[in-house]
Design a protein around this motif. Structure first.
Motif, PDB file in Angstrom:
ATOM      1  N   LYS A   1      41.731  28.592  -7.663  1.00 28.33           N
ATOM      2  CA  LYS A   1      40.988  28.929  -8.893  1.00 28.33           C
ATOM      3  C   LYS A   1      39.836  29.880  -8.593  1.00 28.33           C
ATOM      4  CE  LYS A   1      38.199  25.834 -10.683  1.00 28.33           C
ATOM      5  NZ  LYS A   1      37.691  24.638 -11.404  1.00 28.33           N
ATOM      6  N   SER A   2      39.103  29.610  -7.518  1.00 30.59           N
ATOM      7  CA  SER A   2      37.970  30.459  -7.149  1.00 30.59           C
ATOM      8  C   SER A   2      38.434  31.859  -6.773  1.00 30.59           C
ATOM      9  CB  SER A   2      37.203  29.828  -5.979  1.00 30.59           C
ATOM     10  OG  SER A   2      36.646  28.588  -6.352  1.00 30.59           O
ATOM     11  N   GLY A   3      39.603  31.943  -6.118  1.00 34.51           N
ATOM     12  CA  GLY A   3      40.147  33.245  -5.770  1.00 34.51           C
ATOM     13  C   GLY A   3      40.465  34.077  -6.999  1.00 34.51           C
ATOM     14  N   LEU A   4      41.054  33.444  -8.002  1.00 32.01           N
ATOM     15  CA  LEU A   4      41.347  34.154  -9.252  1.00 32.01           C
ATOM     16  C   LEU A   4      40.061  34.573  -9.962  1.00 32.01           C
ATOM     17  CD1 LEU A   4      44.271  32.013 -10.767  1.00 32.01           C
ATOM     18  CD2 LEU A   4      44.448  34.251  -9.690  1.00 32.01           C
ATOM     19  N   LYS A   5      39.111  33.648 -10.022  1.00 27.70           N
ATOM     20  CA  LYS A   5      37.863  33.934 -10.736  1.00 27.70           C
ATOM     21  C   LYS A   5      37.047  35.012 -10.033  1.00 27.70           C
ATOM     22  CE  LYS A   5      35.727  30.469 -12.779  1.00 27.70           C
ATOM     23  NZ  LYS A   5      35.079  29.162 -13.031  1.00 27.70           N
ATOM     24  N   SER A   6      37.192  35.128  -8.714  1.00 29.46           N
ATOM     25  CA  SER A   6      36.467  36.175  -7.984  1.00 29.46           C
ATOM     26  C   SER A   6      36.953  37.570  -8.382  1.00 29.46           C
ATOM     27  CB  SER A   6      36.630  35.976  -6.473  1.00 29.46           C
ATOM     28  OG  SER A   6      37.940  36.322  -6.033  1.00 29.46           O
ATOM     29  N   LYS A   7      38.151  37.615  -8.945  1.00 28.37           N
ATOM     30  CA  LYS A   7      38.721  38.880  -9.422  1.00 28.37           C
ATOM     31  C   LYS A   7      38.682  38.952 -10.952  1.00 28.37           C
ATOM     32  CE  LYS A   7      39.721  40.039  -5.233  1.00 28.37           C
ATOM     33  NZ  LYS A   7      38.998  41.140  -4.542  1.00 28.37           N
ATOM     34  N   ASN A   8      37.814  38.118 -11.535  1.00 30.83           N
ATOM     35  CA  ASN A   8      37.560  38.129 -12.989  1.00 30.83           C
ATOM     36  C   ASN A   8      38.740  37.654 -13.823  1.00 30.83           C
ATOM     37  OD1 ASN A   8      34.888  39.223 -12.681  1.00 30.83           O
ATOM     38  ND2 ASN A   8      35.833  41.220 -12.294  1.00 30.83           N
ATOM     39  N   TRP A   9      39.564  36.787 -13.246  1.00 28.58           N
ATOM     40  CA  TRP A   9      40.624  36.164 -14.017  1.00 28.58           C
ATOM     41  C   TRP A   9      40.077  34.967 -14.777  1.00 28.58           C
ATOM     42  CZ3 TRP A   9      46.365  36.101 -13.422  1.00 28.58           C
ATOM     43  CH2 TRP A   9      46.848  37.342 -12.983  1.00 28.58           C
ATOM     44  N   VAL A  10      40.643  34.724 -15.928  1.00 29.88           N
ATOM     45  CA  VAL A  10      40.247  33.569 -16.727  1.00 29.88           C
ATOM     46  C   VAL A  10      41.061  32.357 -16.287  1.00 29.88           C
ATOM     47  CG1 VAL A  10      40.165  32.576 -19.051  1.00 29.88           C
ATOM     48  CG2 VAL A  10      39.610  34.997 -18.699  1.00 29.88           C
TER      49      VAL A  10
ATOM     50  N   ALA B   1      45.865  37.579  -7.754  1.00 33.21           N
ATOM     51  CA  ALA B   1      45.052  38.373  -8.680  1.00 33.21           C
ATOM     52  C   ALA B   1      45.145  39.867  -8.388  1.00 33.21           C
ATOM     53  CB  ALA B   1      43.602  37.920  -8.618  1.00 33.21           C
ATOM     54  N   GLU B   2      45.339  40.210  -7.125  1.00 38.79           N
ATOM     55  CA  GLU B   2      45.374  41.614  -6.733  1.00 38.79           C
ATOM     56  C   GLU B   2      46.764  42.225  -6.828  1.00 38.79           C
ATOM     57  OE1 GLU B   2      43.775  41.424  -2.831  1.00 38.79           O
ATOM     58  OE2 GLU B   2      41.678  41.349  -3.506  1.00 38.79           O
ATOM     59  N   SER B   3      47.775  41.399  -7.115  1.00 38.66           N
ATOM     60  CA  SER B   3      49.155  41.902  -7.149  1.00 38.66           C
ATOM     61  C   SER B   3      49.432  42.651  -8.453  1.00 38.66           C
ATOM     62  CB  SER B   3      50.143  40.749  -6.994  1.00 38.66           C
ATOM     63  OG  SER B   3      50.007  39.844  -8.072  1.00 38.66           O
ATOM     64  N   GLY B   4      50.566  43.320  -8.475  1.00 37.79           N
ATOM     65  CA  GLY B   4      50.903  44.132  -9.635  1.00 37.79           C
ATOM     66  C   GLY B   4      51.540  43.365 -10.768  1.00 37.79           C
ATOM     67  N   ALA B   5      52.766  42.836 -10.548  1.00 37.28           N
ATOM     68  CA  ALA B   5      53.502  42.122 -11.596  1.00 37.28           C
ATOM     69  C   ALA B   5      52.834  40.767 -11.823  1.00 37.28           C
ATOM     70  CB  ALA B   5      54.965  41.944 -11.193  1.00 37.28           C
TER      71      ALA B   5
END
Length: 217
Positions: free
Chosen positions: A189-198, A24-28
């Motif tokens: 999934k929780s890691g992505l959602k912690s960064k506001n990813w759907v 989630a924190e990466s660029g590309a």
């Protein structure tokens, strides 16, 4: 949730969470997301290989193997980031004609299942769009649900395939790989959602024809 897990389970959740937040924190976006999904699968595969070796050394048989496809006729659910990786694998490894055939089979299965729900959906038996001659065409990129679905008794799989509505029939699945695999995916999934990813869930046949845009946003 994580407070109630044992040490092994907690580590798998943490590993998944770390991979999800890194992605989630990466660029590309799509490239790094797929790399992180592949790393998650790699860790899970290493665990399963060690687990199966231990089982074999202790005279515990495991009947699941590549080419056994009785479980490939039931609905399989995967998360959007898994389907992104699966679609990329298909694009990179198959020509346009083969990709078109896969999409046609996916659309046909979707049409058969679109009006089903509940037990009728879960007990339906139609081949996965990626199943060909008894083998998964995208075995290396198969979703977590497929990787951790391991049976120790083939006859229970056959009974479930032939009589899915019988509540006494269910595959004799190995619980530890299933549980830690689910927890690793839950952590991702929780890691992505912690960064506001759907994060969204699809059946495989729904996600195969989907574009990157529709999967991620």
């Amino acid at each position: 949730m994580i407070e109630n897990l044992n040490k092994l389970e907690k580590q798998f959740f943490i590993d998944g969470f770390r991979l999800g937040t890194d992605a989630a924190e990466s660029g590309a976006v799509s490239y790094n997301l797929i790399i992180s999904v592949q790393k998650m699968y790699g860790l899970m595969d290493e665990f399963i290989q060690s687990f199966l070796q231990f089982a074999n050394e202790n005279n515990q048989s495991v009947d699941c193997k590549r080419g056994c496809s009785w479980c490939c006729y039931q609905p399989v659910f995967a998360l959007n980031y898994e389907l992104l990786a699966l679609n990329k694998f298909i694009q990179q490894n198959f020509d346009e004609q083969t990709q078109s055939e896969i999409k046609k089979r996916a659309a046909a299965k979707q049409k058969r299942l679109e009006k089903l729900s509940g037990d009728k959906l879960l007990n339906s038996k139609f081949p996965c769009p990626l199943l060909k001659d008894g083998y998964c065409m995208a075995y290396g990129a198969r979703p977590m649900a497929c990787r951790i679905y391991l049976s120790k008794q083939l006859d229970t799989c056959l009974k479930f395939y032939n009589s899915p509505d019988d509540k006494n029939n269910f595959p004799a699945l190995l619980q530890l790989p299933m549980r830690v695999g689910r927890l690793m995916n839950e952590g991702f999934k929780s890691g992505l959602k912690s960064k506001n990813w759907v994060v969204k869930e699809f059946r495989i046949e729904e996600g195969l024809p989907a574009s990157e845009q529709s999967l991620l946003f």
